[in-house]
Design an enzyme around this catalytic site. Structure first.
Site, short mmCIF file in Angstrom:
data_model
loop_
_atom_site.label_atom_id
_atom_site.label_comp_id
_atom_site.label_asym_id
_atom_site.label_seq_id
_atom_site.Cartn_x
_atom_site.Cartn_y
_atom_site.Cartn_z
N TYR A 1 0.82 -1.21 0.00
CA TYR A 1 0.00 0.00 0.00
C TYR A 1 0.86 1.27 0.00
CZ TYR A 1 -4.10 -2.95 0.94
OH TYR A 1 -5.10 -3.89 0.87
N LYS B 1 3.13 -15.21 2.66
CA LYS B 1 3.07 -16.02 1.45
C LYS B 1 4.52 -16.35 1.10
CE LYS B 1 0.72 -17.84 -1.94
NZ LYS B 1 -0.01 -19.09 -1.80
N ASP C 1 -3.32 -17.87 1.94
CA ASP C 1 -4.45 -18.58 1.33
C ASP C 1 -4.99 -19.64 2.28
OD1 ASP C 1 -2.03 -19.90 0.98
OD2 ASP C 1 -2.44 -20.58 -1.06
N ASP D 1 -5.61 -6.47 5.73
CA ASP D 1 -6.80 -5.79 5.22
C ASP D 1 -7.86 -6.83 4.82
OD1 ASP D 1 -8.48 -3.82 4.28
OD2 ASP D 1 -7.41 -3.52 2.40
N ASP E 1 -11.40 -8.32 7.20
CA ASP E 1 -12.78 -8.28 6.70
C ASP E 1 -13.42 -9.66 6.80
OD1 ASP E 1 -12.57 -5.60 5.99
OD2 ASP E 1 -13.55 -5.88 4.05
C1 IPM Z 1 -9.44 -0.54 5.89
C2 IPM Z 1 -9.86 0.00 4.56
C3 IPM Z 1 -8.78 0.93 4.03
C4 IPM Z 1 -7.50 0.12 3.91
C5 IPM Z 1 -9.12 1.62 2.71
C6 IPM Z 1 -10.41 2.39 2.79
C7 IPM Z 1 -8.00 2.51 2.25
O1 IPM Z 1 -10.16 -1.03 3.69
O2 IPM Z 1 -9.15 0.26 6.79
O3 IPM Z 1 -9.42 -1.75 6.03
O4 IPM Z 1 -7.28 -0.54 2.89
O5 IPM Z 1 -6.70 0.14 4.83
MG MG Z 2 -10.24 -2.91 4.62
#
Ligand code: IPM
Ligand code: MG
Length: 354
Positions: free
Chosen positions: A141, A190, A222, A246, A250
């Protein structure tokens, strides 16, 4: 008196931050905590106001504060802008500018929300309580990126690069957290493909020597994605890179019932931190007053605990959220029928519990 920089942001950001402030005001009144808020602009609202996603003034305000509280940034309106001008660039920029390299994302399954978990009840028998520790200011990133070429040969690239220092400090943070929890750490990479992952794995193993009490295992990303849905109960603390963290956070959040329940803390070396829900700005439901404010409210609890050492007040908020869920209160994302509460209604119930 604590100073908090408040960034409400875009989409549902302002709504959920307003709910959070109601809860914070109540808990502060109860425990005699004094917080002074100063609002700052970031993301889409900053683009509209001053033409950049992260104004210098915002960085300065954050640096003068004891903590930063953030709603969410982003929205369709700004999606066509070049990368460095997107609202998300503001978010990445503030994390970097404030040196917040450790992102803590606890995914806890509430007893009352067990039925909201999309996995089979058998696979979540022992419960789920995972702390994802995501590296936040390095990796792909923030690596070198670019584009070039023409026609079919047009190309773009992003680079994943990690230094020993970056891996060492995030690993240390994860081991420290594991020591306070069940002393189990899974390092996710990985390393079968990526050179940067091989460095990650090597350095995590080196740091492990300082923490003989912690059981460390390494897992490919994975496989980790698969193991999370197969038997999430096997995890205690997960440490990983920016991008894998990230994605996996989620996934972990959904196991607990909803993305709308997960708070986060982004920390550097001291007590200073930035607190935000892990979900985004959800433009599809913005302005409707139905967003789940609980991830944001739980982020405020993390702020009280990590930045202000107000452990009892933090626990009060967490307990109030749990009580409200146990009583059957649900927001739209958690409800199984049309009988759900608005953001304000559920917030008032949480305030009542404090
Ligand atoms: C998170 C979000 C952010 C990230 C985005 C919105 C830039 O997905 O905080 O997880 O990728 O860090
Ligand atoms: Mg995110």
């Amino acid at each position: 008196m604590y100073k908090v920089a408040l960034i409400k942001g875009d989409g549902i950001g302002p709504e959920i931050v307003d709910c959070t402030l109601m809860v914070l005001n109540r808990v502060c009144e109860k425990h005699g905590i004094d917080i002074e808020y100063e609002t700052a602009l970031m993301g889409g609202e900053a683009l509209d106001a001053v033409g950049v996603p992260l104004p210098d003034e915002t960085v300065a305000k954050c640096k003068e504060s004891d903590a930063v509280f953030l709603g969410a940034v982003g929205g369709e309106k700004w999606d066509k802008l070049p990368g460095h001008l997107r609202p998300e660039a503001g978010l990445l920029g503030i994390r970097k500018a404030l040196g917040l390299y450790a992102n803590l994302r606890p995914a806890v399954m509430y007893e009352a929300l067990k039925s909201a978990c999309p996995l089979s009840q058998k696979s979540i028998e022992g419960g789920v309580d995972i702390m994802v520790v995501r590296e936040l200011t390095g990796g792909i990133y923030f690596g070198e990126r670019g584009s070039g070429g023409k026609g079919e040969d047009e190309y773009s690239f992003d680079t994943e690069k990690y230094t020993v220092k970056e891996v060492r400090r995030i690993a240390k943070r994860a081991f420290e957290l594991a020591m306070e929890r069940n002393r189990k750490l899974t390092s996710v990479d990985k390393a079968n493909v990526l050179e940067s992952s091989r460095l990650f794995r090597r350095v995590v193993s080196e740091v492990a020597e300082e923490y003989p009490m912690v059981e460390l295992n390494h897992m490919y990303a994975d496989n980790c994605a698969m193991q999370l849905v197969r038997s999430p109960g096997q995890f205690d603390v997960i440490v990983t890179t920016n991008m894998f963290g990230d994605i996996l956070s989620d996934e972990a959040s959904m196991i607990t019932g909803s993305l709308g329940m997960l708070p986060s803390a982004s920390l550097g070396d001291g007590r200073f931190g930035l607190y935000e829900p892990i979900h985004g700005s959800a433009p599809d439901i913005a302005g409707k007053g139905i967003a789940n404010p609980m991830a944001s409210i739980l982020s405020a609890a993390m702020m009280l605990r990590h930045s202000f050492c107000e452990t009892i007040a933090a626990r009060d908020i967490e307990q109030a959220v749990e009580n409200v869920l146990t009583r059957g209160c649900r927001t739209a994302d958690l409800a199984t029928d049309k009988n759900y509460m608005t953001s304000m209604q559920i917030t008032k119930e949480i305030v009542k519990e404090i």
